[in-house]
Design a protein around this motif. Structure first.
Motif, PDB file in Angstrom:
ATOM      1  N   TYR A  41       0.749  -1.331   0.035  1.00  0.00           N
ATOM      2  CA  TYR A  41       0.119   0.106   0.021  1.00  0.00           C
ATOM      3  C   TYR A  41       0.747   1.310  -0.012  1.00  0.00           C
ATOM      4  O   TYR A  41       0.558   2.324  -0.766  1.00  0.00           O
ATOM      5  CB  TYR A  41      -0.877   0.139   1.246  1.00  0.00           C
ATOM      6  N   THR A  42       1.884   1.261   0.754  1.00  0.00           N
ATOM      7  CA  THR A  42       2.475   2.517   0.953  1.00  0.00           C
ATOM      8  C   THR A  42       3.244   2.705  -0.368  1.00  0.00           C
ATOM      9  O   THR A  42       3.533   3.907  -0.913  1.00  0.00           O
ATOM     10  CB  THR A  42       3.879   2.245   1.744  1.00  0.00           C
ATOM     11  N   ARG A  43       3.866   1.630  -1.053  1.00  0.00           N
ATOM     12  CA  ARG A  43       4.469   1.795  -2.404  1.00  0.00           C
ATOM     13  C   ARG A  43       3.483   2.369  -3.522  1.00  0.00           C
ATOM     14  O   ARG A  43       3.866   3.399  -4.227  1.00  0.00           O
ATOM     15  CB  ARG A  43       4.975   0.557  -3.114  1.00  0.00           C
ATOM     16  N   GLU A  44       2.151   2.024  -3.500  1.00  0.00           N
ATOM     17  CA  GLU A  44       1.153   2.415  -4.387  1.00  0.00           C
ATOM     18  C   GLU A  44       0.896   3.781  -4.056  1.00  0.00           C
ATOM     19  O   GLU A  44       0.621   4.835  -4.998  1.00  0.00           O
ATOM     20  CB  GLU A  44       0.023   1.500  -4.152  1.00  0.00           C
ATOM     21  N   CYS A  45       0.820   4.261  -2.645  1.00  0.00           N
ATOM     22  CA  CYS A  45       0.580   5.546  -2.490  1.00  0.00           C
ATOM     23  C   CYS A  45       1.804   6.386  -2.784  1.00  0.00           C
ATOM     24  O   CYS A  45       1.594   7.748  -3.221  1.00  0.00           O
ATOM     25  CB  CYS A  45       0.415   5.774  -0.866  1.00  0.00           C
ATOM     26  N   LEU A  46       3.068   6.210  -2.375  1.00  0.00           N
ATOM     27  CA  LEU A  46       3.971   6.995  -2.974  1.00  0.00           C
ATOM     28  C   LEU A  46       4.277   6.912  -4.557  1.00  0.00           C
ATOM     29  O   LEU A  46       4.789   8.260  -5.096  1.00  0.00           O
ATOM     30  CB  LEU A  46       5.509   6.169  -2.336  1.00  0.00           C
ATOM     31  N   GLU A  47       3.909   6.086  -5.244  1.00  0.00           N
ATOM     32  CA  GLU A  47       3.970   6.088  -6.719  1.00  0.00           C
ATOM     33  C   GLU A  47       2.925   7.256  -7.215  1.00  0.00           C
ATOM     34  O   GLU A  47       3.116   7.780  -8.025  1.00  0.00           O
ATOM     35  CB  GLU A  47       3.868   4.871  -7.195  1.00  0.00           C
ATOM     36  N   SER A  48       2.027   7.312  -6.448  1.00  0.00           N
ATOM     37  CA  SER A  48       0.510   8.175  -6.918  1.00  0.00           C
ATOM     38  C   SER A  48       1.261   9.813  -6.632  1.00  0.00           C
ATOM     39  O   SER A  48       0.989  10.355  -7.159  1.00  0.00           O
ATOM     40  CB  SER A  48      -0.637   7.884  -6.158  1.00  0.00           C
ATOM     41  N   LEU A  49       2.078   9.902  -5.615  1.00  0.00           N
ATOM     42  CA  LEU A  49       2.734  11.151  -5.207  1.00  0.00           C
ATOM     43  C   LEU A  49       3.545  11.542  -6.331  1.00  0.00           C
ATOM     44  O   LEU A  49       3.841  12.655  -6.700  1.00  0.00           O
ATOM     45  CB  LEU A  49       3.362  11.109  -3.904  1.00  0.00           C
ATOM     46  N   ARG A  50       4.261  10.546  -6.798  1.00  0.00           N
ATOM     47  CA  ARG A  50       5.387  10.684  -7.820  1.00  0.00           C
ATOM     48  C   ARG A  50       4.824  11.307  -9.126  1.00  0.00           C
ATOM     49  O   ARG A  50       5.040  11.934  -9.993  1.00  0.00           O
ATOM     50  CB  ARG A  50       6.417   9.556  -8.158  1.00  0.00           C
ATOM     51  N   ARG A  51       3.324  10.840  -9.234  1.00  0.00           N
ATOM     52  CA  ARG A  51       2.750  11.143 -10.479  1.00  0.00           C
ATOM     53  C   ARG A  51       1.939  12.431 -10.323  1.00  0.00           C
ATOM     54  O   ARG A  51       1.252  12.853 -11.329  1.00  0.00           O
ATOM     55  CB  ARG A  51       1.915   9.880 -10.856  1.00  0.00           C
ATOM     56  N   GLN A  52       2.111  13.089  -9.389  1.00  0.00           N
ATOM     57  CA  GLN A  52       1.218  14.441  -9.402  1.00  0.00           C
ATOM     58  C   GLN A  52       1.877  15.553 -10.320  1.00  0.00           C
ATOM     59  O   GLN A  52       3.084  15.674 -10.515  1.00  0.00           O
ATOM     60  CB  GLN A  52       1.551  15.190  -7.789  1.00  0.00           C
ATOM     61  N   THR A  53       0.951  16.277 -10.741  1.00  0.00           N
ATOM     62  CA  THR A  53       1.090  17.296 -11.754  1.00  0.00           C
ATOM     63  C   THR A  53       1.702  18.403 -11.050  1.00  0.00           C
ATOM     64  O   THR A  53       2.504  19.450 -11.713  1.00  0.00           O
ATOM     65  CB  THR A  53      -0.281  17.910 -12.342  1.00  0.00           C
ATOM     66  N   SER A  54       1.581  18.589  -9.920  1.00  0.00           N
ATOM     67  CA  SER A  54       2.362  19.499  -8.989  1.00  0.00           C
ATOM     68  C   SER A  54       3.213  18.862  -7.875  1.00  0.00           C
ATOM     69  O   SER A  54       2.763  17.924  -7.164  1.00  0.00           O
ATOM     70  CB  SER A  54       1.514  20.569  -8.190  1.00  0.00           C
ATOM     71  N   GLN A  55       4.719  19.164  -7.971  1.00  0.00           N
ATOM     72  CA  GLN A  55       5.603  18.606  -7.351  1.00  0.00           C
ATOM     73  C   GLN A  55       5.832  19.267  -6.193  1.00  0.00           C
ATOM     74  O   GLN A  55       7.232  19.344  -5.651  1.00  0.00           O
ATOM     75  CB  GLN A  55       6.768  17.986  -7.990  1.00  0.00           C
ATOM     76  N   ASP A  56       4.979  20.487  -5.922  1.00  0.00           N
ATOM     77  CA  ASP A  56       5.437  21.545  -5.047  1.00  0.00           C
ATOM     78  C   ASP A  56       5.276  20.900  -3.497  1.00  0.00           C
ATOM     79  O   ASP A  56       4.440  21.516  -2.743  1.00  0.00           O
ATOM     80  CB  ASP A  56       4.805  22.980  -5.339  1.00  0.00           C
ATOM     81  N   PHE A  57       5.854  19.981  -3.165  1.00  0.00           N
ATOM     82  CA  PHE A  57       5.636  19.365  -1.809  1.00  0.00           C
ATOM     83  C   PHE A  57       6.885  18.411  -1.614  1.00  0.00           C
ATOM     84  O   PHE A  57       7.696  18.002  -2.267  1.00  0.00           O
ATOM     85  CB  PHE A  57       4.556  18.361  -1.623  1.00  0.00           C
ATOM     86  N   ARG A  58       6.898  18.041  -0.241  1.00  0.00           N
ATOM     87  CA  ARG A  58       7.939  17.048   0.174  1.00  0.00           C
ATOM     88  C   ARG A  58       7.086  16.156   0.960  1.00  0.00           C
ATOM     89  O   ARG A  58       6.147  16.208   1.442  1.00  0.00           O
ATOM     90  CB  ARG A  58       9.050  17.712   1.233  1.00  0.00           C
ATOM     91  N   THR A  59       7.816  14.891   1.127  1.00  0.00           N
ATOM     92  CA  THR A  59       7.220  13.629   1.761  1.00  0.00           C
ATOM     93  C   THR A  59       8.036  13.116   3.119  1.00  0.00           C
ATOM     94  O   THR A  59       9.137  13.038   2.683  1.00  0.00           O
ATOM     95  CB  THR A  59       6.993  12.592   0.669  1.00  0.00           C
ATOM     96  N   VAL A  60       7.251  12.916   4.205  1.00  0.00           N
ATOM     97  CA  VAL A  60       7.670  12.303   5.221  1.00  0.00           C
ATOM     98  C   VAL A  60       7.012  11.035   5.664  1.00  0.00           C
ATOM     99  O   VAL A  60       5.767  11.102   5.899  1.00  0.00           O
ATOM    100  CB  VAL A  60       7.629  13.422   6.496  1.00  0.00           C
ATOM    101  N   VAL A  61       7.615  10.096   5.498  1.00  0.00           N
ATOM    102  CA  VAL A  61       6.956   8.596   6.191  1.00  0.00           C
ATOM    103  C   VAL A  61       7.666   8.488   7.284  1.00  0.00           C
ATOM    104  O   VAL A  61       8.834   8.335   7.841  1.00  0.00           O
ATOM    105  CB  VAL A  61       7.529   7.716   5.211  1.00  0.00           C
ATOM    106  N   VAL A  62       6.691   8.289   8.159  1.00  0.00           N
ATOM    107  CA  VAL A  62       7.015   8.044   9.574  1.00  0.00           C
ATOM    108  C   VAL A  62       6.736   6.455   9.669  1.00  0.00           C
ATOM    109  O   VAL A  62       5.617   5.920   9.817  1.00  0.00           O
ATOM    110  CB  VAL A  62       5.689   8.453  10.747  1.00  0.00           C
ATOM    111  N   ASP A  63       7.839   5.635   9.760  1.00  0.00           N
ATOM    112  CA  ASP A  63       7.872   4.103   9.665  1.00  0.00           C
ATOM    113  C   ASP A  63       7.971   3.791  11.260  1.00  0.00           C
ATOM    114  O   ASP A  63       9.111   3.727  11.990  1.00  0.00           O
ATOM    115  CB  ASP A  63       8.994   3.538   9.084  1.00  0.00           C
ATOM    116  N   ASP A  64       7.062   3.265  11.760  1.00  0.00           N
ATOM    117  CA  ASP A  64       6.672   3.187  13.272  1.00  0.00           C
ATOM    118  C   ASP A  64       7.113   1.447  13.261  1.00  0.00           C
ATOM    119  O   ASP A  64       6.393   0.534  13.734  1.00  0.00           O
ATOM    120  CB  ASP A  64       5.445   3.188  13.738  1.00  0.00           C
ATOM    121  N   GLY A  65       8.425   1.243  13.017  1.00  0.00           N
ATOM    122  CA  GLY A  65       8.918  -0.291  13.410  1.00  0.00           C
ATOM    123  C   GLY A  65       8.327  -1.448  12.617  1.00  0.00           C
ATOM    124  O   GLY A  65       8.315  -2.467  13.161  1.00  0.00           O
TER     125      GLY A  65
END
Length: 279
Positions: free
Chosen positions: A14-38
């Motif tokens: 699920y995380t990979r699919e979500c991150l790939e959808s962010l890579r496809r955004q028409t606007s890349q004016d953002f940064r991503t923080v993933v909180v990996d809780d163990g």
């Protein structure tokens, strides 16, 4: 700069699919923080290998949703965020999702914004916000009120879920972060956005910003798949229980106007006690 906060625990697909959808955004004016809780699956290795652009905050496995989101927000603010967005890892963003959220945020800089949601399996529209009448504990679903040709633009709501929730820095400056002490998992998002609304910040569902979600992956759905006494107890008292009585009490005490509180509490308790077996 917008920082998108994604709390995760396992479920790398699920995380990979979500991150790939962010890579496809028409606007890349953002940064991503993933909180990996163990996470104990391939999450940590795959993030380091395949997503070098993602900032990773690591937890010990005991953060749950609220503390995980707060850890991500603290990191984002330290990096200079003027807006943050909470995003669950089991969602897929439409290509113009970020662009539409930023457009609305520019037009309404103090507003808290949510998104229109679709079932990722069927394409059906499943969430467009709601209004709550605290006097009668009655929820009004905007999707039932709005005809199809009106499902566009911003619509005021009582609160919003944390799936695609944009929060201006002005909000965190005034009301702080999510209530991880009293609401460690469920209702923290509804509580935070309700508190923000009462503090004077508009709360809107943005019907032009679209997300696809997996409803069957919610903790409430999973708990109710096989009804049992153990499941009933978890529903009412587990930290992941969708009908958690303690969480509901905290939400009510913080958000319900005092004249309506006795009925709101009694009605809410009754719904939780019987609702597990009705849905």
């Amino acid at each position: 700069m917008l920082y998108i906060i994604i709390p995760v625990f396992n479920r790398w697909h699920y995380t990979r699919e979500c991150l790939e959808s962010l890579r496809r955004q028409t606007s890349q004016d953002f940064r991503t923080v993933v909180v990996d809780d163990g996470s104990t699956d391939e999450t940590a290795a795959a993030l380091a290998r395949d997503y070098p652009e993602v900032e990773v905050v690591t937890g010990d496995g005991n953060l749950f949703w609220t503390a995980g989101v707060n850890a991500g927000i603290r990191r984002a603010l330290a990096l200079g965020a003027d807006r943050v967005m909470t995003l669950n890892n089991d969602v897929v963003a439409a290509p113009d999702f970020v662009a539409q959220m930023l457009l609305a945020a520019d037009q309404h800089p103090n507003a808290v914004l949510g998104a229109l949601e679709f079932d990722a399996n069927t394409g059906e529209t499943i969430y467009g916000g709601e209004r709550l009448d605290f006097r009668t504990n009655t929820r009004y679903d905007l999707l039932e009120e709005l005809p199809a040709n009106k499902r566009t633009g911003l619509h005021p709501v009582t609160y919003l879920p944390g799936r695609g929730l944009l929060i201006p820095k002005a909000v965190t400056d005034k009301i702080g972060l999510f209530d991880e002490k009293r609401l460690p998992h469920y209702l923290a998002d509804f509580d935070y956005t309700s508190v923000a609304r009462r503090a004077g910040f508009p709360v809107y569902c943005n019907y032009d910003a679209k997300l696809s979600t997996y409803p069957e992956e919610s903790g409430q759905t999973l708990t109710r798949k096989q009804r049992s006494l153990k499941g009933y107890f978890q529903h009412l008292f587990s930290i992941r229980g969708g009908g958690n009585m303690v969480n509901f009490t905290h939400f009510a005490l913080k958000n319900c106007p005092k004249p309506y509180l006795p009925y709101f509490l009694l009605n809410g308790y009754a719904r939780r006690l019987v609702g597990y077996f009705l849905h």
